[in-house]
Design an enzyme around this catalytic site. Structure first.
Site, PDB file in Angstrom:
ATOM      1  CG  LEU A 103      -4.698   1.329   9.733  1.00  0.00           C
ATOM      2  CD1 LEU A 103      -5.145   2.775   9.526  1.00  0.00           C
ATOM      3  CD2 LEU A 103      -5.722   0.376   9.134  1.00  0.00           C
ATOM      4  CG  ASP A 104      -1.259  -3.047   5.192  1.00  0.00           C
ATOM      5  OD1 ASP A 104      -0.865  -3.689   6.167  1.00  0.00           O
ATOM      6  OD2 ASP A 104      -2.041  -3.486   4.335  1.00  0.00           O
ATOM      7  CE1 TYR A 105       5.924   4.004   4.614  1.00  0.00           C
ATOM      8  CE2 TYR A 105       5.468   3.508   2.309  1.00  0.00           C
ATOM      9  CZ  TYR A 105       6.129   4.248   3.267  1.00  0.00           C
ATOM     10  OH  TYR A 105       6.998   5.225   2.885  1.00  0.00           O
TER      11      TYR A 105
END
Ligand code: URA
Length: 240
Positions: A103-105
């Site tokens: 998952l993105d930051y």
């Protein structure tokens, strides 16, 4: 530390008694030396034990974790810029687990972690078309035309996305809340899909992957799989 024949039995090579026969027959090496006497003690962490040339080892307990990832954590074991990683949130697990996919930051939500390579592969492999469910908040009102485009697939990074399920959950004049179900796992896919129809995502949360749901798990917390979820893995592996 334990006796060689006990180690072999713990690894599932054979019974302890049968292990003695295998050792006597010269079929076992420890750190490269053939061992034929019975008393030898091995270090199950450090010593390399081969039976008929194949390494044996004690299976690590398999762990299956669901984490509700907050924003501000990167999905990898280490970060070159010293940012917090999702591993900081599951520190109390001694086994060497790792995240399945990423998952993105700045994306929240469901992240699966495990040390079961087969399970990780089957969830992550594109051929298995595992659904991932996201809730996205975008600026402005989303219109029906854009919803249709997202459903049919849009071009991102020069390639069309597969068809998606899209439903509008809420529109309040300033923002729209949309549920989108995809089965691909391309880089920043959901954000880019919305960008492709001119919408900017301000909040993104993953709420489910396949059969696994975030439920009421709090942000930053993790839990082990339930019995039903573990059974699902077994059935899945056995092709039920
Ligand atoms: N799509 C995105 O844009 N970001 C994620 O983190 C996951 C899917």
């Amino acid at each position: 530390m334990m006796r060689l024949q006990k180690f072999m039995a713990t690894c599932g090579t054979s019974s302890r008694r049968k292990a003695e026969d295998i050792i006597k027959a010269g079929r076992v090496t420890v750190n490269g030396d053939i061992i034929k006497d019975m008393g030898i003690i091995v270090n199950e962490e450090a010593d390399i034990v081969l039976v008929d040339g194949t390494k044996i080892s004690i299976e690590q307990k398999k762990r299956y974790i669901i984490l509700n990832k907050p924003r501000g954590y990167i999905t990898s074991a280490e970060d070159q810029f010293g940012r917090s990683t999702v591993m900081d949130l599951v520190e109390d697990i001694p086994e060497r687990i790792y995240p399945i996919g990423r998952l993105d930051y700045d994306t929240e939500g469901l992240l699966l972690l495990t040390n079961d390579g087969d399970f990780a592969c089957s969830i992550a492999h594109p051929k298995n078309n595992i659904n991932k469910v996201y809730i996205a908040k975008v600026i402005g009102d989303i219109n029906e035309k854009n919803v249709e485009k997202l459903k049919k697939g849009v071009i991102i990074d020069g390639r069309k996305t597969a068809s998606a399920k899209v439903s509008v959950l809420n529109i309040d004049g300033k923002t729209s809340e949309i549920k989108i179900v995809i089965h691909e796992g391309r880089n920043r896919q959901v954000r880019k899909m919305f960008e492709a129809v001119g919408c900017r995502v301000t909040d993104l949360k993953r709420v489910a992957v396949g059969k696994f749901n975030i439920g009421s798990l709090q942000l930053g917390k993790w839990r082990e799989f339930t019995k039903a979820e573990l059974k699902y893995i077994e059935d899945y592996k056995n092709g039920v």
